[in-house]
Design a protein around this motif. Sequence first.
Motif, PDB file in Angstrom:
ATOM      1  N   CYS A 176       0.847  -1.196   0.000  1.00 27.75           N
ATOM      2  CA  CYS A 176       0.000   0.000   0.000  1.00 27.75           C
ATOM      3  C   CYS A 176       0.886   1.251   0.000  1.00 27.75           C
ATOM      4  O   CYS A 176       2.021   1.242   0.482  1.00 27.75           O
ATOM      5  CB  CYS A 176      -0.972  -0.008   1.181  1.00 27.75           C
ATOM      6  SG  CYS A 176      -0.219   0.065   2.817  1.00 27.75           S
ATOM      7  N   ASP A 177       0.370   2.303  -0.577  1.00 24.60           N
ATOM      8  CA  ASP A 177       1.097   3.569  -0.686  1.00 24.60           C
ATOM      9  C   ASP A 177       0.079   4.707  -0.641  1.00 24.60           C
ATOM     10  O   ASP A 177      -1.135   4.465  -0.655  1.00 24.60           O
ATOM     11  CB  ASP A 177       1.939   3.606  -1.967  1.00 24.60           C
ATOM     12  CG  ASP A 177       1.143   3.205  -3.198  1.00 24.60           C
ATOM     13  OD1 ASP A 177      -0.059   3.534  -3.279  1.00 24.60           O
ATOM     14  OD2 ASP A 177       1.710   2.544  -4.087  1.00 24.60           O
ATOM     15  N   PRO A 188      -0.881   6.984  -2.856  1.00 23.11           N
ATOM     16  CA  PRO A 188      -1.867   7.027  -3.956  1.00 23.11           C
ATOM     17  C   PRO A 188      -2.954   5.967  -3.811  1.00 23.11           C
ATOM     18  O   PRO A 188      -4.105   6.185  -4.214  1.00 23.11           O
ATOM     19  CB  PRO A 188      -1.014   6.788  -5.207  1.00 23.11           C
ATOM     20  CG  PRO A 188       0.369   7.186  -4.832  1.00 23.11           C
ATOM     21  CD  PRO A 188       0.511   6.913  -3.363  1.00 23.11           C
ATOM     22  N   ARG A 189      -2.611   4.827  -3.235  1.00 22.09           N
ATOM     23  CA  ARG A 189      -3.608   3.785  -2.998  1.00 22.09           C
ATOM     24  C   ARG A 189      -4.685   4.278  -2.027  1.00 22.09           C
ATOM     25  O   ARG A 189      -5.880   4.057  -2.233  1.00 22.09           O
ATOM     26  CB  ARG A 189      -2.915   2.547  -2.443  1.00 22.09           C
ATOM     27  CG  ARG A 189      -3.838   1.441  -1.970  1.00 22.09           C
ATOM     28  CD  ARG A 189      -4.696   0.920  -3.089  1.00 22.09           C
ATOM     29  NE  ARG A 189      -5.427  -0.269  -2.676  1.00 22.09           N
ATOM     30  CZ  ARG A 189      -6.561  -0.656  -3.259  1.00 22.09           C
ATOM     31  NH1 ARG A 189      -7.085   0.032  -4.251  1.00 22.09           N
ATOM     32  NH2 ARG A 189      -7.154  -1.747  -2.851  1.00 22.09           N
ATOM     33  N   LEU A 219      -7.124   6.568  -3.651  1.00 22.60           N
ATOM     34  CA  LEU A 219      -8.166   5.847  -4.401  1.00 22.60           C
ATOM     35  C   LEU A 219      -9.230   5.284  -3.465  1.00 22.60           C
ATOM     36  O   LEU A 219     -10.368   5.067  -3.875  1.00 22.60           O
ATOM     37  CB  LEU A 219      -7.554   4.700  -5.210  1.00 22.60           C
ATOM     38  CG  LEU A 219      -6.697   5.096  -6.411  1.00 22.60           C
ATOM     39  CD1 LEU A 219      -6.062   3.855  -7.038  1.00 22.60           C
ATOM     40  CD2 LEU A 219      -7.520   5.836  -7.459  1.00 22.60           C
TER      41      LEU A 219
END
Lengths: 199, 199
Positions: B96-97, B99-100, B103
Amino acid sequence: MATTHLTIPARRGAAARVAAGQRVKVINTHGSQVVDTWAFNAREVTEWMSMEASRAWFLKLRAAVGDTFRTNQRRPILTLVEDNSGGAHDTLMAACDLPRYRLLGVEGHHDNCRDNLHAALGALGVTVPATPSPLNLFMNIPWTPDGTLAWAEPVSTPGSYAVFRAEMDLIVAFSACPQDILPINGRTGQTTEAHFVIE
Amino acid sequence: MATTHLTIPARRGAAARVAAGQRVKVINTHGSQVVDTWAFNAREVTEWMSMEASRAWFLKLRAAVGDTFRTNQRRPILTLVEDNSGGAHDTLMAACDLPRYRLLGVEGHHDNCRDNLHAALGALGVTVPATPSPLNLFMNIPWTPDGTLAWAEPVSTPGSYAVFRAEMDLIVAFSACPQDILPINGRTGQTTEAHFVIE
């Protein structure tokens, strides 16, 4: 709109710049050729199409028509918009490389998709700091309910193709996989050219 | 032999050097915590544990006891030698990051495994040029015969563990995944610490 027809030579790579909104048609000219495929943000090439981010987005082992591949920044990069090849496009396996052929018993040089990627990018003046996991077009890697994988023969046929829409300005790179030991390019081990069209 | 007990703090990372032949035991202390796991060649950190090279080697979606993970140079790096957690260790999903989480609707900061990896390596003075796809210990990603994936609840229990043998001198890095939106760390969304032992 201008259309560009390009060859991916047998056992070699090719790369091209694609503008957002253009379509890229990848043609399995002789029917049984795996084409390793990568895509990079044209403006920042350390942002690339990521199989692990894409699976987390479309929640499938394989994309279907309508599914969008995502980058390592989770942004849309390529959408599969047409596919008459049977849909066996692998997202699981690394691009072949020289150490891989060593494990398969090859001594000396063997063409390989990793080198083809970097050479094709190099011809455009582009270098990337790693080898992303590729989208292996036309590569048939079946799975069982218990998760066993296999190197299977292709289900594609001569002239079958997959078409992608570019979701950003990008560089697309291909390698006509030179794998001639496992049966992924067909039982004969014959490796061939393939083609792509930017439209 | 000296034994080192270390904590992976809740929602944070940790990294350590491991000598070839040592064993690394990763303990799911509270039972439902996913632990993203990476390994890097201690002598050349651009050689790292590769999920795509490992699947191509052991030909499974998930490793079982006895299976060896391979690097992006196809060399053995970690072997799973014990596992009493139920065996749900994902190889498919990106860490996970931020940007995730965007979203998933998160605004502002959210802890994430990508940042945890790079911070943990940084604490050892190590930088790497990309974020390898992780081995997601205790993360339950089932697949169907048609290849549909899902974010499922863990099958591990408090104190269950997986043990790896180091096949080279390496740096191991972990992140106690801060995912609190999807149910991978349990339905409550509670994220906890985990532990590891180098022996």
